[in-house]
Motif scaffolding. Structure first.
Motif, short mmCIF file in Angstrom:
data_model
loop_
_atom_site.label_atom_id
_atom_site.label_comp_id
_atom_site.label_asym_id
_atom_site.label_seq_id
_atom_site.Cartn_x
_atom_site.Cartn_y
_atom_site.Cartn_z
N PHE A 1 0.83 -1.20 0.00
CA PHE A 1 0.00 0.00 0.00
C PHE A 1 0.87 1.26 0.00
O PHE A 1 0.60 2.22 -0.74
N GLU A 2 1.92 1.27 0.80
CA GLU A 2 2.81 2.44 0.88
C GLU A 2 3.59 2.64 -0.41
O GLU A 2 3.99 3.76 -0.74
N MET A 3 3.81 1.55 -1.16
CA MET A 3 4.48 1.68 -2.46
C MET A 3 3.49 2.03 -3.56
O MET A 3 3.84 2.08 -4.74
N GLU A 4 2.22 2.24 -3.15
CA GLU A 4 1.14 2.64 -4.07
C GLU A 4 0.91 1.59 -5.14
O GLU A 4 0.55 1.89 -6.28
N LEU A 5 1.09 0.33 -4.76
CA LEU A 5 0.80 -0.77 -5.69
C LEU A 5 -0.63 -1.26 -5.56
O LEU A 5 -1.11 -2.02 -6.41
N ILE A 6 -1.32 -0.87 -4.48
CA ILE A 6 -2.74 -1.17 -4.32
C ILE A 6 -3.44 0.10 -3.86
O ILE A 6 -2.83 0.98 -3.25
N SER A 7 -4.77 0.16 -4.14
CA SER A 7 -5.54 1.36 -3.80
C SER A 7 -5.99 1.33 -2.34
O SER A 7 -5.84 0.32 -1.64
N ASP A 8 -6.59 2.43 -1.91
CA ASP A 8 -7.10 2.52 -0.53
C ASP A 8 -8.15 1.44 -0.27
O ASP A 8 -8.14 0.77 0.77
N SER A 9 -9.07 1.29 -1.22
CA SER A 9 -10.17 0.33 -1.02
C SER A 9 -9.64 -1.10 -1.02
O SER A 9 -10.07 -1.94 -0.22
N GLU A 10 -8.68 -1.39 -1.91
CA GLU A 10 -8.10 -2.72 -1.95
C GLU A 10 -7.37 -3.03 -0.65
O GLU A 10 -7.45 -4.15 -0.12
N TYR A 11 -6.65 -2.04 -0.16
CA TYR A 11 -5.94 -2.22 1.10
C TYR A 11 -6.91 -2.49 2.24
O TYR A 11 -6.72 -3.40 3.06
N ALA A 12 -8.00 -1.71 2.28
CA ALA A 12 -8.97 -1.86 3.36
C ALA A 12 -9.66 -3.23 3.28
O ALA A 12 -9.84 -3.92 4.30
N ASP A 13 -10.04 -3.65 2.06
CA ASP A 13 -10.73 -4.94 1.90
C ASP A 13 -9.82 -6.09 2.30
O ASP A 13 -10.24 -7.02 3.02
N LYS A 14 -8.59 -6.05 1.84
CA LYS A 14 -7.68 -7.15 2.15
C LYS A 14 -7.32 -7.17 3.61
O LYS A 14 -7.19 -8.24 4.23
N LYS A 15 -7.17 -6.01 4.18
CA LYS A 15 -6.85 -5.92 5.63
C LYS A 15 -8.00 -6.55 6.44
O LYS A 15 -7.77 -7.30 7.40
N LYS A 16 -9.23 -6.20 6.04
CA LYS A 16 -10.40 -6.74 6.74
C LYS A 16 -10.44 -8.26 6.62
O LYS A 16 -10.73 -8.99 7.58
N ALA A 17 -10.11 -8.76 5.38
CA ALA A 17 -10.15 -10.20 5.17
C ALA A 17 -9.11 -10.91 6.04
O ALA A 17 -9.39 -11.98 6.60
N ILE A 18 -7.93 -10.33 6.17
CA ILE A 18 -6.89 -10.94 7.00
C ILE A 18 -7.29 -10.94 8.46
O ILE A 18 -7.13 -11.92 9.19
#
Length: 329
Positions: A308-325
């Motif tokens: 996420f910090e390298m801007e390889l994924i978007s805010d929403s993708e980061y949030a969704d994946k974080k929630k899934a983990i």
């Protein structure tokens, strides 16, 4: 020029300009005929000529009595002048700077070309700095370089030396072949070597090198641009290693995201979704291929954060994946 004549009986070099190295006492001989004393201040020397020949070189500061016998030539100076009343140029007096000559500038006039030992491509290097010197053979320099000039300045001397010292320095740097990444850390080494390589040049002209300094170096723009590109790639490779992703895979993901960002409308949205799906797939693949200890939710969250910090994924993708983990814990 400020040559003082106190009460028409004393010749001295008063308030000398620091840029003047040799300067002739020129008052048509009148003051010389009337003078009885010659004064040298600390850091000054004097060369006396008669009929075109050097007769005496005075190196000690103090008062010289033109009527005394403390210097053989001065003893007869008055007699010579009295015999040559019609000649104003028989006797010549040149004062010279015996004190240290500081902060003489130097620099490579053309860039030095060689192959960088680390990056293995041609580079162009320029260097610059300053040095300090002291005259050791004033009579030789006077006879072979001054050649009767009434004023010889700092700028004249600088031109003489810079045309001679740059070649041995250039040869040294070309053979030493310091890499772009090593040049700044070796400036002191270069200064020591440059002083040694140029000592004979100064000595041949009657001077001693007191110190030699390297103030900086500069590479051509093409070299700087090439190094910058290499550094960028190295940084990306390191980032991929930290994130646990293969560099080639990270490049592919970044290329997909750039393509998605550059597209307009529904096509861009579709590509963005595909890129997000690919990111999720890549993260899962990386996690599955790691050892069991690396498969922990904390490790996944850390890797996800780095992507996420390298801007390889978007805010929403980061949030969704974080929630899934977090939900899987």
């Amino acid at each position: 020029m400020n040559i003082a004549n106190q009460f028409r009986s004393v010749i001295q070099w008063g308030n000398p300009n620091e840029k003047d190295l040799f300067i002739k006492f020129t008052d048509r001989g009148n003051e010389i005929k009337n003078a009885s004393k010659l004064i040298l201040q600390p850091g000054q020397g004097c060369i006396l000529t008669y009929e075109g020949k050097v007769e005496s070189v005075l190196v000690e500061e103090g008062i010289y009595d033109l009527k005394s016998d403390n210097t053989p030539f001065l003893t007869s100076l008055k007699k010579l002048l009295s015999l040559r009343e019609g000649s104003e140029h028989v006797v010549g007096i040149w004062f010279y700077r015996k004190a240290d000559i500081l902060n003489m500038r130097w620099g490579t006039r053309v860039p030095i070309a060689y192959t960088d030992p680390i990056y293995t491509f041609p580079i162009l290097l320029s260097a610059f700095g300053n040095y300090s010197i002291r005259i050791t053979k004033p009579q030789w320099f006077f006879e072979n370089v001054i050649a009767g000039q009434e004023v010889y300045c700092h700028s004249h001397l600088k031109e003489v030396f810079i045309s001679r010292v740059t070649q041995p320095i250039t040869d040294y740097l070309a053979n030493a072949k310091f890499s772009y990444v090593d040049i700044d850390s070796n400036l002191n080494v270069i200064a020591v070597e440059a002083k040694e390589k140029t000592a004979s040049v100064f000595a041949d002209l009657g001077f001693e090198v007191l110190d030699f300094r390297i103030e900086g170096s500069q590479f051509d723009k093409e070299t700087v641009d090439r190094i910058a590109k290499i550094s960028d790639v190295q940084a990306e490779v390191l980032a991929a290693k930290i994130a646990g992703v293969e560099y080639t895979e990270m490049q592919r993901i970044a290329a997909m995201r750039d393509a998605a960002n550059n597209e307009a409308g529904a096509a861009g949205v579709l590509m963005g979704l595909n890129a997000g799906t690919q990111v999720n797939s890549t993260i899962n693949q990386v996690s599955e291929n790691q050892k069991p200890a690396i498969d922990s939710p904390m490790v996944k969250l850390k890797k996800l954060k780095e992507l996420f910090e390298m801007e390889l994924i978007s805010d929403s993708e980061y949030a969704d994946k974080k929630k899934a983990i977090l939900d899987s814990m």
